[in-house]
Structure formats: structure tokens, C-alpha cells
Design an enzyme around this catalytic site. Sequence first.
Site, PDB file in Angstrom:
ATOM      1  CE  LYS A 282      -3.615   0.224   2.663  1.00 37.67           C
ATOM      2  NZ  LYS A 282      -5.013   0.632   2.520  1.00 37.67           N
TER       3      LYS A 282
ATOM      4  NE  ARG B 172      -7.489  -0.939  -4.066  1.00 36.21           N
ATOM      5  CZ  ARG B 172      -7.337  -2.226  -3.815  1.00 36.21           C
ATOM      6  NH1 ARG B 172      -6.931  -2.620  -2.647  1.00 36.21           N
ATOM      7  NH2 ARG B 172      -7.578  -3.115  -4.744  1.00 36.21           N
TER       8      ARG B 172
ATOM      9  CB  ILE C 219      -6.894   6.578   3.200  1.00 37.16           C
ATOM     10  CG1 ILE C 219      -7.984   6.828   2.151  1.00 37.16           C
ATOM     11  CG2 ILE C 219      -5.764   7.590   3.061  1.00 37.16           C
ATOM     12  CD1 ILE C 219      -7.534   6.765   0.713  1.00 37.16           C
TER      13      ILE C 219
ATOM     14  CG  HIS D  30     -20.322   4.367   5.170  1.00 38.20           C
ATOM     15  ND1 HIS D  30     -19.617   3.354   4.569  1.00 38.20           N
ATOM     16  CD2 HIS D  30     -21.174   3.780   6.042  1.00 38.20           C
ATOM     17  CE1 HIS D  30     -20.019   2.196   5.066  1.00 38.20           C
ATOM     18  NE2 HIS D  30     -20.970   2.423   5.955  1.00 38.20           N
TER      19      HIS D  30
END
Length: 194
Positions: A65, A91, A93, A109
Amino acid sequence: MHKIAVFASGSGTNFQAITEAIKSGKVKAAIELVVCDHDGAGVMERAAKENIPAFVFNPKAYQNKEAYEQEILIQLQKKGIEWIALAGYMRLIGPTLLQAFPKRIINIHPSLLPSFPGKDAIGQALRAGVKMTGVTIHFVDAGMDTGPIIAQAAVPVLDGDTEERLAGRIHQTEHILYPKVLAQLLEDQNSMEV
């Protein structure tokens, strides 16, 4: 004019809502970059139609990542990005971007957090039998949907709702709330800089 980047993994309907709000003057910003982790995602087509450059990456092509976030950070810095709006970016952060953009990364969300974090929030709400769910916009931290809440809007769960019907009403609410909150955050930043 504030420079923002939109991160998305899917169809890009919230990207489109932000784009329309910018065009109409409701959001005083320019989307300078779309960041996407799926080649062929619908958001890519939308970005191309709006002549907005995109950076597409395959996470599996990087060691970890940190490596792909380092590459994203370079792209963001090249464009002078000030704010990041996650719009269906699937994904978490990591520290690389969190440290570079403290309190400058926001997410939307499809639930009233802290209820139903993570994937399949709409399905979670239906399975739980709640009568009310909604939309949350929050600052991003290292957790999954755990950052400080900026705004929420309730969406009723109706008798006989399917996931698709409830999702449709949630998306309508998202497309109103996200540009409104983004506009307010940018306005607040302007008044702090004066």
C-alpha cells in the site's frame, strides 16, 4: 479555486454529482484528478467525458500500500491537490496519504455511522431490520469508516424495500448532501485563510 481529487472504484455517480455542483457554481472548486483502482470502472468514462485527467493503478502491481500511495501522492502533488473526496473508493487510506492531507480527506458512506461500517452497509441495514438508515460524510482516519462525522442525513427503510430500491433513495440523498458538505468545507477553509 480549490483543487480537489476524487477517488472512486465504481460507477462514479457521486463524482458526477460533485462535477454538476461545480459546473452550477455551488461548489467553488475544480476536480483536477480522478484516482481509480479499477481499469474500466464507470467513473473513468465519466471523467473522460468531463475532460478530467485520471490516474488508474493496479494495487497488485505494487509491493504494498505504501508503494502505490507514494505514486498517488506524486500525482496529487503534480496537480496541486488540496482536498481528496472519496466517492465509492473501496480501499482504506494509509499513513502516506493521511499524513500528506490531514483533515483534508473526506468520505461518504451509505449508513448512519457508527452503524453499519464497511462493505455492504445497505444490505447490513436491511438484514438488521432497522427502520432508518442514511448517509454519513466524515473525515478519513486510519480506521474503516471511523473518522469524525461531518454531516448525516436520514433515509427511511420502507416496508418491502429491496436492496436496490433502498440504494436508489440513499444515492439520491448522497448526490445532494456530498456537494453541499464539500462546498461548506471549502467555504469554511476560505474564511479561515482570510
